[in-house]
Structure formats: structure tokens, C-alpha cells
Design a protein around this motif. Structure first.
Motif, short mmCIF file in Angstrom:
data_model
loop_
_atom_site.label_atom_id
_atom_site.label_comp_id
_atom_site.label_asym_id
_atom_site.label_seq_id
_atom_site.Cartn_x
_atom_site.Cartn_y
_atom_site.Cartn_z
N THR A 99 -61.55 80.14 40.61
CA THR A 99 -60.74 79.10 41.24
C THR A 99 -61.56 77.92 41.76
O THR A 99 -60.98 76.96 42.29
N ARG A 100 -62.87 77.97 41.62
CA ARG A 100 -63.68 76.80 41.97
C ARG A 100 -63.33 75.61 41.07
O ARG A 100 -63.61 74.46 41.41
N PHE A 101 -62.72 75.89 39.92
CA PHE A 101 -62.34 74.82 39.00
C PHE A 101 -60.93 74.29 39.26
O PHE A 101 -60.47 73.40 38.55
N ALA A 102 -60.26 74.86 40.24
CA ALA A 102 -58.89 74.44 40.53
C ALA A 102 -58.84 72.95 40.85
O ALA A 102 -59.68 72.42 41.58
N THR A 103 -57.86 72.28 40.29
CA THR A 103 -57.75 70.82 40.43
C THR A 103 -56.60 70.39 41.32
O THR A 103 -56.51 69.22 41.69
N GLY A 104 -55.73 71.31 41.65
CA GLY A 104 -54.57 70.93 42.45
C GLY A 104 -53.45 70.35 41.62
O GLY A 104 -52.43 69.91 42.16
N ASP A 105 -53.61 70.33 40.30
CA ASP A 105 -52.53 69.86 39.43
C ASP A 105 -52.34 70.87 38.30
O ASP A 105 -52.85 71.98 38.34
N HIS A 106 -51.59 70.46 37.28
CA HIS A 106 -51.22 71.40 36.21
C HIS A 106 -52.31 71.59 35.17
O HIS A 106 -52.09 72.30 34.17
N SER A 107 -53.48 70.98 35.36
CA SER A 107 -54.55 71.13 34.36
C SER A 107 -55.37 72.38 34.58
O SER A 107 -56.25 72.71 33.77
N PHE A 108 -55.12 73.12 35.65
CA PHE A 108 -55.80 74.38 35.91
C PHE A 108 -54.76 75.48 36.10
O PHE A 108 -53.82 75.33 36.88
N VAL A 109 -54.97 76.59 35.39
CA VAL A 109 -54.09 77.75 35.52
C VAL A 109 -54.97 78.96 35.80
O VAL A 109 -55.86 79.28 35.01
N GLU A 110 -54.74 79.61 36.93
CA GLU A 110 -55.52 80.79 37.26
C GLU A 110 -55.18 81.92 36.28
O GLU A 110 -54.01 82.21 36.06
N TYR A 111 -56.24 82.53 35.72
CA TYR A 111 -56.03 83.51 34.67
C TYR A 111 -57.01 84.68 34.80
O TYR A 111 -58.22 84.48 34.91
N ASP A 112 -56.47 85.88 34.80
CA ASP A 112 -57.26 87.11 34.80
C ASP A 112 -56.85 87.89 33.56
O ASP A 112 -55.70 88.32 33.43
N TYR A 113 -57.79 88.07 32.64
CA TYR A 113 -57.43 88.73 31.38
C TYR A 113 -56.92 90.15 31.58
O TYR A 113 -56.22 90.70 30.71
N ASN A 114 -57.25 90.76 32.70
CA ASN A 114 -56.77 92.12 32.97
C ASN A 114 -55.28 92.17 33.28
O ASN A 114 -54.69 93.26 33.31
#
Length: 214
Positions: A99-114
Motif C-alpha cells: 500500500t505504499r504505492f496507494a495513490t488515493g485514486d482509482h489507479s491503485f487497487v490493493e491486491y493479495d493473490y492469496n
């Protein structure tokens, strides 16, 4: 009697190899800060591409992206970050655990492959949304490839068919064949800021104009 020539009283000296490694680390940190890229977290199996590789992959995505097309980057933040900076007009999304890459907009989606059993519930608004996917599975395991491929099938367009670029360890070729049918290895080899023991390879499931020109 005190020996004023005792070298032990002087400041500690770094070996040439240690000093070189320290200078390279400092240079990498400065480059990452300039590019707004967080430091690699090896516990998350993070190894950033060098600038040449990130640029080459970004240009390949742009070349195959249709007009007004959408691209997504799965666990591949270095290329996504470069794309956002150099081509903000292109709609692109990063699927990433960090989540360090979170942008606060729709260009980042948190994803856990598990969490692959919750893909439809979590990403329902992104079903069959993307024309191009650039994928770098976070771990070199069959389980990881299988779960990442489920996300790719869910978010990739079906008509016309989504194009895939997969960058991973060369030893994963069998998993590529099993979970990304039609993807073949190209001559282009991704390179990282730090030299990895496992050689990397790139696979695509379309006819590329540039990634076989080595």
C-alpha cells in the motif's frame, strides 16, 4: 610508554568492495527517491526493474494498446509508476499488495493473490475491463501463478482478447504454458537494479514487434 603510531586509534577503514557496495546503494536510493519509488522490501519479494527495462516494457504496452484502451499492471509497480509519470493520459491501474504505492485514486487497487477466492466479489466493477496486462507474479511458485492467472482472466477483456506480457524467472516456463496458454518466450530479458541469481524472462501471447529484436 604510549605508542602514538598505533593504527588502532584511527578511524575504521572500509574495504574497496564494501565502499563500492555502499556507494551503489546510496545511488539507488537517490534514484528511487527521485522517481518516487519506495525502497524494495525483500520480504515481499520486491525487486525493481532498472530504468531501461521499465522503459522498454512501458513502450511495448503503449505500442499494443488500442486507442482509448486500458492497461493494468499486476505486481509490477516500477513500470506502472513510469507510465503514470510519462503518460498520465493513459488509463492504467496497479494491482499491488504494497500500500505504499496507494495513490488515493482509482489507479491503485490493493491486491493479495492469496484472496483469489474473493476475486469476483472484490473486483466486480473491473470485470473484463483491460486490453493489456503486464504481469510479474510476486513469487516463483505454481500456486502463485495459478492464483494470479485467475485475476488476469477475470479482469482481461474477452472481445477483443486481452494481451498479456508476463515477466518472471526463466524456470517458470512450464507454469506459463499451463496458466497462460499461447504465451511464448521472447528474446528480451528484463533486468533489475540489483542482479538476481535467477535469470528473468519475458513471455507474450501475441505477435510482438519489438520484444524479439535483441
Amino acid at each position: 610508554m604510549i605508542d602514538n603510531n598505533d593504527d588502532d586509534d584511527g578511524p575504521p577503514q572500509l574495504s574497496a568492495d564494501t565502499l563500492k557496495a555502499l556507494q551503489e546503494w546510496q545511488q539507488e536510493e537517490e534514484q528511487n527517491r527521485a522517481a518516487d519509488v519506495p525502497q524494495e522490501d525483500w520480504q515481499l519479494s520486491q525487486f525493481w526493474y532498472n530504468n531501461e527495462t521499465a522503459t522498454r516494457l512501458m513502450n511495448e504496452v503503449i505500442d499494443i494498446l488500442p486507442e482509448n484502451g486500458r492497461c493494468a499492471f499486476i505486481a509490477c509497480p516500477t513500470v506502472w509508476n513510469l507510465m503514470r509519470k510519462e503518460h498520465p493520459e493513459i488509463h492504467n491501474v496497479l494491482f499491488e499488495y504494497d500500500t505504499r504505492f496507494a495513490t488515493g485514486d482509482h489507479s491503485f487497487v490493493e491486491y493479495d493473490y492469496n484472496d483469489d477466492d474473493r476475486i469476483e466479489q472484490t473486483y466486480t466493477n473491473l470485470k473484463h475491463s483491460f486490453d493489456v496486462l503486464l504481469i510479474d507474479p510476486p513469487f516463483l511458485s505454481r500456486e502463485c501463478f495459478e492464483k494470479v492467472s485467475r485475476l488476469a482472466k477475470f479482469i482481461g477483456k474477452t472481445n477483443p482478447t486481452c494481451k498479456h506480457i508476463i515477466c518472471t524467472g526463466a524456470i517458470q516456463e512450464e507454469n506459463i504454458k499451463d496458466f497462460f496458454p499461447g504465451a511464448d518466450r521472447v528474446t528480451f530479458q528484463p533486468q533489475h537494479e540489483r542482479n538476481l541469481m535467477n535469470p528473468f524472462a519475458c513471455f507474450v501471447d501475441y505477435e510482438t514487434k519489438t520484444l524479439n529484436n535483441e
